[in-house]
Structure formats: structure tokens, C-alpha cells
Scaffold this motif. Sequence first.
Motif, short mmCIF file in Angstrom:
data_model
loop_
_atom_site.label_atom_id
_atom_site.label_comp_id
_atom_site.label_asym_id
_atom_site.label_seq_id
_atom_site.Cartn_x
_atom_site.Cartn_y
_atom_site.Cartn_z
N ARG A 31 0.85 -1.21 0.00
CA ARG A 31 0.00 0.00 0.00
C ARG A 31 0.88 1.25 0.00
N TYR A 88 -9.48 -1.72 -3.13
CA TYR A 88 -9.06 -2.49 -1.95
C TYR A 88 -9.94 -3.74 -1.85
N GLN A 132 -7.54 1.20 7.21
CA GLN A 132 -8.03 0.40 6.08
C GLN A 132 -9.49 -0.01 6.31
#
Length: 216
Positions: A16, A28, A208
Amino acid sequence: MQLYNFFRSGTSHRLRIVLNLKGLAYDYVAVDLRTEEHLGAAFKALNPQGLVPALADGDLVLTQSPAIIEWLEERYPTPPLLPAGREDRARVRALAAVVGCDIHPVNNRRILEYLRKTLGCDEAAVNAWCATWINAGFEALEIMLAADGARGAFCFGNAPTLADAYLVPQVESARRFNVDLAPFPNILAIDSACSQLDTFRRAAPALQPDAPRAGP
Ligand SMILES: N[C@@H](CCC(=O)N[C@@H](CS)C(=O)NCC(=O)O)C(=O)O
């Protein structure tokens, strides 16, 4: 591009960071290591090793973060994440390899599961195992970094290289295993310099989509 990854995985984190440093957008796709989704047939069709990350670009599916990172460096050379000089590139690759080849692999989930389930180790023994290999690698890295008189704020020079993309996730993991980082001032300073950059901040596990959200 689609990045198949897991928020807490160090190899996913390093990828990432590299994608952000290169300014590349990606979808993602979360692969949940907690439920062993990575060992299911769907993910193994992408990576027969059953390890994240994998990067898909159209019909191309890439695995092994070092290979993916080198591919990104060749396919998207700007900004470069390796220095211009051949010997300097060898130095940056060596710094990255301390993490990528010698610290991370022995502390991977499947190794820790083997320690727990096959060898019957308790959590204290597992943490001691992780701390042993993190300390061994960080002690060497600290000496390598201190020996570079021309080093700026990062692992090499004054801009992030792929060595920083390897180091920052390993520091994150060291913190998770409660490793005392005080003996590693150069590593801490680099981690702090990276944490000022949006490219590194956006790659952090806690941000995330599959990371657990803090309660109200
Ligand atoms: N050498 C591989 C290692 C990948 C790897 O170990 N990924 C970990 C997460 S950081 C994983 O999928 N672990 C699953 C497991 O151990 O069961 C790479 O760099 O891509």
C-alpha cells in the motif's frame, strides 16, 4: 488495479505504501486472514501459496510483494523508489531484505500458528520468538543506518525509498509484539519522518476498510 490484502498484514502494508508513493489508485479487496479466507479456493486461484498480497492488473495477477514492488518500479518509474547509483540501489535493497527476507518470514502468521498448535507454545513464548527475530534484524539495521554518513531523514537520503516501505510495517508489527524500540533511535526517527507523509499515513493498518472500528 485490485489489491488483495489484509489491513494488519505487513506485506500488504508495504505494498500500500509503494502504491501510494507511486500515486497509483487501486481497489481495496479485503482477504480476511482471521477467518483463513486466504486458504480458500477462491484466493488460492489467485495465489497458490495462499499468502497476501496479490495485485491484479487486468488479466495479470502478481504475487510476492518484492516481485510486485520491482514490477511497479519498472512499470511506473516515476517517482523512483530506488536510487540512481548501482551500489546505492544494492544498499537500499539490502536494507529492505533485512526485513523482507530475515525478519518478516519467521514471524508470519502460519509460523506462529505452527508454534502454537504443533509445538504447543503459549503466547509468552510466541511473543519471545517474535521479539528475538525483530531485535536481531533491527540491531543490524540500526548499525547499517548509523554507518551511512550521507543519510537524511529516511533509510537512504532525503526521500522515501522502498527500504522505508519495508521498514515502517515492521516497526508497526514490533509495536504489536511489545518490542522495546528505545535501543533503535535511527529506526524510530525514520518511522517518525515517514509518519509525517500522507502517502505513509493513508497506508496505515488502522485506516483500512477492513480494520476494526473504535467503539463509540
Ligand atoms: N514473501 C511473501 C510473504 C507474504 C506473506 O507472508 N503474507 C502474510 C501476511 S503478511 C500471509 O498471507 N500470511 C498468511 C499465513 O501465514 O497464514 C510476500 O512478500 O508477498
